[in-house]
Design an enzyme around this catalytic site. Structure first.
Site, PDB file in Angstrom:
ATOM      1  N   ARG A 168       0.871  -1.173   0.000  1.00  0.00           N
ATOM      2  CA  ARG A 168       0.000   0.000   0.000  1.00  0.00           C
ATOM      3  C   ARG A 168       0.908   1.223   0.000  1.00  0.00           C
ATOM      4  O   ARG A 168       1.571   1.502   1.001  1.00  0.00           O
ATOM      5  CB  ARG A 168      -0.877  -0.077   1.264  1.00  0.00           C
ATOM      6  CG  ARG A 168      -1.846   1.040   1.456  1.00  0.00           C
ATOM      7  CD  ARG A 168      -1.539   1.841   2.705  1.00  0.00           C
ATOM      8  NE  ARG A 168      -1.751   1.109   3.940  1.00  0.00           N
ATOM      9  CZ  ARG A 168      -1.241   1.479   5.102  1.00  0.00           C
ATOM     10  NH1 ARG A 168      -0.488   2.552   5.192  1.00  0.00           N
ATOM     11  NH2 ARG A 168      -1.459   0.787   6.189  1.00  0.00           N
ATOM     12  N   HIS A 202      -3.110   4.308   5.094  1.00  0.00           N
ATOM     13  CA  HIS A 202      -4.217   3.353   5.259  1.00  0.00           C
ATOM     14  C   HIS A 202      -5.521   4.011   4.814  1.00  0.00           C
ATOM     15  O   HIS A 202      -6.254   3.482   3.998  1.00  0.00           O
ATOM     16  CB  HIS A 202      -4.305   2.908   6.720  1.00  0.00           C
ATOM     17  CG  HIS A 202      -5.588   2.237   7.068  1.00  0.00           C
ATOM     18  ND1 HIS A 202      -5.909   0.982   6.608  1.00  0.00           N
ATOM     19  CD2 HIS A 202      -6.647   2.650   7.802  1.00  0.00           C
ATOM     20  CE1 HIS A 202      -7.118   0.650   7.052  1.00  0.00           C
ATOM     21  NE2 HIS A 202      -7.581   1.646   7.776  1.00  0.00           N
ATOM     22  N   TYR A 207       5.205   5.661  11.115  1.00  0.00           N
ATOM     23  CA  TYR A 207       5.512   4.261  11.432  1.00  0.00           C
ATOM     24  C   TYR A 207       6.327   3.510  10.372  1.00  0.00           C
ATOM     25  O   TYR A 207       6.683   2.375  10.580  1.00  0.00           O
ATOM     26  CB  TYR A 207       4.222   3.491  11.752  1.00  0.00           C
ATOM     27  CG  TYR A 207       3.153   3.525  10.656  1.00  0.00           C
ATOM     28  CD1 TYR A 207       3.228   2.675   9.570  1.00  0.00           C
ATOM     29  CD2 TYR A 207       2.060   4.398  10.743  1.00  0.00           C
ATOM     30  CE1 TYR A 207       2.256   2.691   8.580  1.00  0.00           C
ATOM     31  CE2 TYR A 207       1.084   4.431   9.760  1.00  0.00           C
ATOM     32  CZ  TYR A 207       1.194   3.564   8.679  1.00  0.00           C
ATOM     33  OH  TYR A 207       0.234   3.586   7.704  1.00  0.00           O
TER      34      TYR A 207
END
Lengths: 397, 326
Positions: A290, A294, A303
């Site tokens: 991805r 998100h 992160y």
């Protein structure tokens, strides 16, 4: 470059998983030899098109597509990406409350989606915009729930494409039940259930594996392992490669290069054919990435490292197919220009479609709560209508 | 068979048999529903007569049972799911609440969810933990679900078939301690509407409203009150979602006193909803506040204490006295 960065990442993030992979199934040996032949990046990954756009062979998954079909896949991916980019922009402009981008996952979705027959049934998550595209769902319909005008907004039976499911993994059970129904009907269609690497931790997904195996249901579980479940990496979900989970439930699992549209098509087609033959479920793990957040609420810079995304950008599914089309002379400049124009037109249509999307009527709150009616809903609907009517100027309507 | 005296569990069995015969799309699903016939034998003999394709023994996974039933409903089937005991429904609660209840609305009415979830519920049989609970309010609170509970064999027979015929998901709570109670079933009668309350006993001084296992207790309380010269009406609500407030209102306008009785905890229970709504509707008719009798805000107790926890004759009569003393 790609090989090195993946390997480096695997030693830091997936070392134990890699070891297990290497010593696991008998098919690994076969696939390792394929890797040696093709110079592919993952020992257990089915790949038909390298990141550089070179066509390679795989002993189990052969595919022969015409130039027109190849251009069709490319067109699907480009338009899906354009739609997705437009939706992301619309969220930034305040037209959508949220958007879940599929950037980077176009090959997994278009490849698997193009493997389906019209009478097959799709159970998506909330990110399957590419699959919706190939099913013929009007892209603006997908935006209703993100704009906040409905919680679904399309008739699942008109395209055999079920509503987006937000609760993680729930739809894998619906897919399994639907597939059980196909068997009962004596039909030969199949079902595909989409979910992500995070969903593989959910009880429902594991229950769906159990039920589908026990009842030999014609369902393909298509896991897009995009490496991250919001901020949780795959190793927080599993200690074995995901495709290997299937074996414990009694059906085959296969890992495919999720950025390779040809491999995704071939592997999904094969799994669907197996389901149609009455041989039960298959788990396909599309190993992909991805590239965006998100959802638009998320900040991936908190992160994950930039280098990781850069490594995956080198494996971009669209650039890869474009290189192949050009290398083989299967598409000329006129094709790319026409597609660019079509892409612009799609963006415009989506933009205008969203901006002109009407808010639902106030009374929609009470619509379709029950199929057969409900006394309390009737009572509250009447109270609400009376309250609205009490505004003398009649502005609220 | 016309009129017959049947235990409630047998009436349910006959009802399922009739549903399977009538509609080839009806399926029975659950743990142990096949060869064993269910732990309470409600599905006894059905798999033998209708086959494993229609009476389906499932893996031991409640979310899976309900989740696959949703998929089967999407494919045009009418699954009747058995959850073995009340306390075991919670692994399936997510599928019921987030998926089953909302599917029709999310699809703008384009798909229907004719799924029935049968749950043996309530206490009084000396069972171990998780086998005696009354979670009906948790389901009634969720829009999209209908919640009903029969109290006798006739309702068991008819209400289950009506629930199966409904295009909405119905949570069908079976009063397990009444499974063995016999009463008359007329299989050729014209049944009442699924969500209408029934006057189980006429009276003029006070209304007792109950459902499921508590109807019998209330009838006994009304008989005892009669001996003390009090005329108590007993309403069997039959449906907890929707609730037939019109029937309760009619009764309260006559008796002016209402006591609601259920096994579930009183706090946030269905009695609270009845009390609030009836207070709104009947404020000037009521001569006393609506009182509630039910379980305590505590985990369902071990079997040796359940008689203290469950509303019995004395607790109901005490509430009757308190209401009439206002």
């Amino acid at each position: 470059m790609t090989v090195e960065s993946t390997a480096a990442r695997k030693t830091t993030r997936r070392s134990s998983g890699t070891k297990r992979t290497a010593s696991a199934s008998t098919s690994t040996t076969k696939k390792t030899s394929t890797r040696a032949e093709a110079g592919a990046v993952e020992p257990e990954l089915v790949q038909l098109l390298t990141p550089e756009g070179e066509r390679v062979q795989h002993p189990d998954y052969d595919i022969d597509l015409s130039a027109e079909e190849l251009r069709g896949l490319y067109r699907d991916m480009v338009l899906t990406r354009r739609f997705d980019a437009e939706a992301t922009s619309l969220q930034r402009q305040g037209e959508l409350g949220l958007w879940a981008s599929l950037l980077g996952q176009e090959a997994a979705q278009i490849g698997s989606g193009r493997a389906l027959r019209d009478d097959d049934y799709v159970f998506p998550t909330y990110r399957e915009h590419g699959v919706a595209w190939v099913r013929g769902v009007d892209p603006t319909n997908l935006l209703g729930m993100f704009r906040g005008v409905n919680h679904g907004g399309w008739d699942p039976n008109s395209n055999n494409f079920h509503l987006y499911t937000i609760v993680i993994g729930s739809q894998t059970l619906h897919a399994t039940g639907y597939a059980m129904g196909i068997t009962k009907d004596g039909a030969d269609s199949a079902v595909i259930a989409y979910f992500g690497d995070g969903a593989s931790s959910q009880g429902d997904v594991n229950e769906a594996f159990t039920f589908s195996a026990v009842y030999n249901a014609p369902v393909v579980f298509f896991c897009q392992n995009n490496q991250w479940a919001i901020s949780e990496p795959t190793e927080k979900q599993t200690r074995v490669p995901l495709y290997q989970r299937a074996r414990g439930f009694g059906f085959p699992g296969v890992r495919v290069d999720g950025n390779d549209v040809l491999a995704c098509l071939a592997v999904t087609r094969s799994a669907l054919e197996r389901a149609r033959r009455g041989e039960g479920p298959t788990l396909v793990e599309a190993f992909t990435y991805r590239m965006g957040a998100h959802t638009t609420s998320d900040d991936p810079t908190k992160y994950r490292a930039d280098e990781e995304r850069e490594a995956w950008e080198a494996k971009d599914p669209i650039l890869r197919l474009k290189a192949y089309l050009e290398r083989e002379g299967n598409a000329d400049e006129a094709f790319f220009e026409a597609l660019e124009a079509e892409s612009e037109a799609l963006g415009k249509r989506v933009r205008e479609g969203v901006r002109n999307m009407p808010d639902p009527d106030h009374m929609a709150i009470f619509e379709n709560v029950y199929a057969d009616g409900h006394a309390l809903v009737d009572e509250e609907r009447a109270q609400f209508a009376a309250y609205q009517a009490s505004f003398a100027d009649g502005e609220v309507k | 068979m016309a009129v017959q005296k049947l235990p409630l569990a047998k009436a349910l069995n006959e009802s399922l048999r009739k549903a399977l015969e009538t509609d080839p799309k009806v399926l029975i699903m659950g743990e142990d529903v096949g060869k064993l016939g269910g732990v309470f034998r409600v599905t006894d003999g059905l798999q033998k007569d209708f086959g494993e394709d229609r009476v389906i023994d499932t893996p031991l996974a409640e979310s899976g049972i309900v989740g696959t039933a949703i998929g089967l409903a999407l494919r045009g089937y009418r699954p009747v799911v058995e959850i073995q005991f009340d306390g075991f429904v919670f692994p399936a609660y997510d599928q019921i609440v987030t998926q089953l209840a909302k599917m029709h609305a999310r699809a703008l009415g384009k798909v229907k969810m004719p799924v029935v979830i049968r749950i043996p519920y309530g206490g009084g049989i000396g069972a171990v933990e998780h086998h005696s609970e009354s979670p009906e309010a948790l389901f009634a609170h969720v829009a999209g679900l209908k919640v009903v509970s029969p109290s006798n064999s006739s309702d068991a027979y008819w209400m289950l078939q009506q629930a199966i015929q409904s295009d909405d998901p119905v949570i069908f709570f079976e009063p397990k301690r009444r499974y063995w109670d016999k009463s008359e079933v007329d299989t050729e009668a014209i049944p009442g509407e699924l969500h209408k309350a029934r006057v189980a006993r006429e009276g003029s001084d006070l209304t007792l409203a109950a459902y499921g296992p508590m109807v019998k207790v209330c009838l006994e309380a009304a008989a005892a009150a009669q001996e003390e010269g009090k005329s108590v009406e007993v309403l069997d609500l039959r449906s907890m979602s929707p609730i037939d407030f019109d029937a309760i209102q009619r009764s309260v306008e006559k008796t002016r006193h209402l006591v609601v009785v259920h096994e579930a905890p009183v706090f946030y229970g269905s009695g609270a909803e009845v009390a609030a709504r009836i207070t709104e509707r009947c404020f000037y008719h009521l001569e006393a506040p609506v009182l509630r009798v039910g379980g305590y805000h505590a985990p369902y107790p071990p079997a040796r204490l359940e008689e203290e926890y469950l509303p019995g004759l004395d607790r109901v009569l005490d509430a009757v006295d308190r209401s009439l003393a206002y």
